[in-house]
Design an enzyme around this catalytic site. Sequence first.
Site, PDB file in Angstrom:
ATOM      1  N   ARG A   1       0.844  -1.199   0.000  1.00 47.13           N
ATOM      2  CA  ARG A   1       0.000   0.000   0.000  1.00 47.13           C
ATOM      3  C   ARG A   1       0.878   1.247   0.000  1.00 47.13           C
ATOM      4  NH1 ARG A   1      -4.811   1.429   4.333  1.00 47.13           N
ATOM      5  NH2 ARG A   1      -3.124   1.379   5.867  1.00 47.13           N
TER       6      ARG A   1
ATOM      7  N   ASP B   1      -3.807   3.488  14.289  1.00 44.56           N
ATOM      8  CA  ASP B   1      -3.024   4.072  13.213  1.00 44.56           C
ATOM      9  C   ASP B   1      -3.579   5.452  12.908  1.00 44.56           C
ATOM     10  OD1 ASP B   1      -5.294   3.700  11.684  1.00 44.56           O
ATOM     11  OD2 ASP B   1      -4.403   2.226  10.332  1.00 44.56           O
TER      12      ASP B   1
END
Length: 542
Positions: free
Chosen positions: A167, A447
Amino acid sequence: MAVPQERLDTGSVEIHADPAGYAGILTPAALAFLARLHRRFEATRRLLLQARRERQARYDAGDLPDFRADTAAIRDGDWRVAPIPAALQDRRVEITGPVERKMIINALNSGAKVFMADFEDSSSPTFTNQLDGQLNLRDAVNGTIAFTSPEGREYRVNDKPAVLVVRPRGWHLHDRFFSVDGEAVAGALVDFGLFAFHNARALHARDRGPYFYLPKLEAMEEAALWDAVMAAAEDELQLPPGTMKATVLIETLPAAFQMHEILHALRRRAVGLNCGRWDYIFSYLKTLRGHRDRLLPERGQVQMTAPFLKAYSELLIQTCHRRGAFAMGGMAAQIPIKGDEAANEAALAKVRADKLREVQAGHDGTWVAHPALVPVAQEIFDRYMPAPNQLGVLRQDVQVTREQLLAAPNGTITRAGFDNNVEVCLRYTAAWLDGLGCVPIHHLMEDAATAEIARAQLWQWLRHADVPAGGAPAGGALEFPDHAPIDFALFDHAVAVHTHRLRDSHHPGAARADDAAALLSAMTHADQLGDFLTLPAYDQLA
């Protein structure tokens, strides 16, 4: 923090950091490849970001997202994505994590079908973190990755590793360490370009891609840009067209109204969509920041069973399976709770319930954040999905309207919920500024997405809750059971308390507590909700 003064001019690319140790990644050929991508696609990227700003201005003025009238033919048409590679036919459990060396090895060995190596929300994009990540992934692709802990423990990849999917960062982020013709290069192109240049041919030779997860898209045109970038890379690297495959995270509210269109734009390389639930909740808050009737209750109450999230999830499954693509479920952020068996079992029960909901709804796989959760999720999917996937579950019963996707759920805001948002955002931001992008807080792996939820809720509550003692917010269906006044005095006090606690703790980011507090305070007091916490924070990275 200012850009370092020393610069290395490597042909077309200027590097604004010390490149020592990265000669194998920052080769002249790789940098020339990166420069060509930048020159070809940067103007389009900037136009698409301007289109985002214009859409948001309309939402701030009172408009609401909707399905596009100009693309009805795509939604109604009879088309399917290209055949999905054998390596991605079974994705029942995927593990995610930053591109740190030991974590890569542990994730590849976890028993998950797929490992998503993350340059984005679980990484703090320091020059060292990003370039170490490129080195680590190159070694993983070459089969040479190894790690020795300070205690002497050896880590190596076993003979049945997870399939690697990478990603890169989203289109909105620049990379201040790389510039071409005086312009910062997009972080997305730095991550994608360096990884593809060094690994694409080796992965293709083994029928392993390269495969990518694409974050933060808001429109089909942004997906089309990724398709063009990958096509250009395939051409330069002499790979067959369509070699590079992509799974798109549907983690913005505007994208939920364009799922067919996004798959169509990537139809020769799309293999699925993913319910990026935490970023999606953040995007709901950000997109509807000016709408007083769209407040969400505190984060812990916004579960996937909420009607607006259930509708989004089921629409994603229906869309993907109609088009021959996989519908991936969302993240289980829990981590093991050591020393408290009852609490640990309660956390695992939540994971099981979440994964059961996903597999019974028709998802083809799911995400976990910790290796200990892989067998938990796999047991559920193995039991209810004996086949490699559920492409045959068409969910023709699903009929989702605009209002269903936009309807805010009922719930509460308590002092504890408000305080938790301050703590999570402060502690995560401090750790991020200190170079750590994946932070355990209260037995959850946080996150950037979860910190963004906390920040956006604080900003919105402070402006729109309008809570008199024990009252309900204007236009909302929320309740305040402990009569918590939502005001800046409460916020400022909470920031001061948690800054003091963090400064005197051993938590990650303790040394950057004051910097994080100043940033959180400035963004929360600002008249306009900032698009991303990581944009102003980026300039303060070490």
